[in-house]
Design a protein around this motif. Structure first.
Motif, short mmCIF file in Angstrom:
data_model
loop_
_atom_site.label_atom_id
_atom_site.label_comp_id
_atom_site.label_asym_id
_atom_site.label_seq_id
_atom_site.Cartn_x
_atom_site.Cartn_y
_atom_site.Cartn_z
N GLU A 14 0.81 -1.21 0.00
CA GLU A 14 0.00 0.00 0.00
C GLU A 14 0.85 1.27 0.00
O GLU A 14 0.36 2.36 -0.27
CB GLU A 14 -0.98 0.01 1.18
N THR A 22 4.03 3.16 -5.04
CA THR A 22 3.32 3.99 -6.01
C THR A 22 2.94 3.15 -7.23
O THR A 22 3.80 2.61 -7.92
CB THR A 22 4.20 5.17 -6.46
N ALA A 23 1.63 3.04 -7.46
CA ALA A 23 1.12 2.28 -8.60
C ALA A 23 1.35 3.08 -9.89
O ALA A 23 1.09 4.28 -9.94
CB ALA A 23 -0.36 1.98 -8.42
N GLU A 77 -1.36 -1.48 -14.27
CA GLU A 77 -2.06 -2.69 -13.87
C GLU A 77 -1.95 -3.69 -15.02
O GLU A 77 -1.88 -3.30 -16.18
CB GLU A 77 -3.52 -2.35 -13.60
N SER A 93 6.47 -4.70 -18.50
CA SER A 93 6.21 -3.57 -17.59
C SER A 93 7.46 -2.78 -17.23
O SER A 93 7.42 -1.56 -17.10
CB SER A 93 5.57 -4.09 -16.30
N ALA A 153 4.61 -6.05 -4.92
CA ALA A 153 3.49 -5.11 -5.05
C ALA A 153 2.15 -5.78 -4.81
O ALA A 153 1.16 -5.10 -4.50
CB ALA A 153 3.51 -4.47 -6.42
N ASN A 154 2.10 -7.09 -4.96
CA ASN A 154 0.84 -7.82 -4.82
C ASN A 154 0.84 -8.77 -3.63
O ASN A 154 0.04 -9.68 -3.56
CB ASN A 154 0.53 -8.56 -6.13
N ARG A 172 -1.05 -5.26 -9.64
CA ARG A 172 -0.52 -3.90 -9.55
C ARG A 172 0.91 -3.89 -10.07
O ARG A 172 1.70 -4.76 -9.75
CB ARG A 172 -0.52 -3.42 -8.11
N THR A 229 4.09 -1.38 -9.88
CA THR A 229 4.47 -0.23 -9.05
C THR A 229 5.91 0.19 -9.28
O THR A 229 6.71 -0.55 -9.84
CB THR A 229 4.30 -0.57 -7.55
N SER A 239 9.06 5.21 -4.40
CA SER A 239 7.66 5.48 -4.07
C SER A 239 7.56 6.56 -3.01
O SER A 239 8.32 6.57 -2.05
CB SER A 239 6.96 4.21 -3.59
N THR A 293 -5.05 -1.00 -3.67
CA THR A 293 -4.49 -2.35 -3.55
C THR A 293 -5.18 -3.28 -4.51
O THR A 293 -6.30 -3.06 -4.93
CB THR A 293 -4.64 -2.89 -2.11
N ALA A 294 -4.51 -4.34 -4.85
CA ALA A 294 -5.07 -5.37 -5.73
C ALA A 294 -5.96 -6.30 -4.92
O ALA A 294 -5.77 -6.45 -3.73
CB ALA A 294 -3.95 -6.16 -6.39
#
Length: 108
Positions: A36, A39-40, A43, A59, A72-73, A90, A92, A98, A106-107
């Motif tokens: 959390e 920084t996203a 997706e 990505s 991130a997940n 997600r 990030t 971040s 959040t995912a």
């Protein structure tokens, strides 16, 4: 020497002296970032046959960055992230890039 793209790159090393006097160098513990707080920036919706290394290559431009997607997940078993088509992952920035409190949700 730990490569710059490794999840262990920023982890400090320490030494331990064994009872016989031999000194052993090792990495300290790596603490996982709080998803959390990352920084996203995108997706990814999982499709059948997806693999984390391929998602990371698309990505981040580097398949060895798949650990960032796992972090991130909140994945303890990264293969489970791609097991169910339709899951939203997600993407990030790394923890060091971040901004605090800028997690972007959040995912599931």
């Amino acid at each position: 020497m730990i490569e710059p793209n490794s999840r262990y790159h920023a982890v400090p090393t320490t030494t331990y002296t064994l009872p016989g006097g031999r000194t052993v160098a090792h990495l300290r513990r790596r603490f996982l970032p709080r998803p959390e707080e990352l920084t996203a920036v995108g997706e990814h919706v999982v499709v059948a046959g997806d693999r984390l290394d391929r998602i990371a290559a698309r990505s981040y431009g580097d398949p060895e960055q798949s650990w960032r997607i796992a972090d991130a997940n909140r994945a303890t078993r990264p293969d489970e992230l791609t097991a169910v088509p339709g899951r939203r992952l997600r993407i990030t920035l790394p923890a060091e890039a971040s901004a605090p409190g800028a997690g972007g949700g959040t995912a599931p």
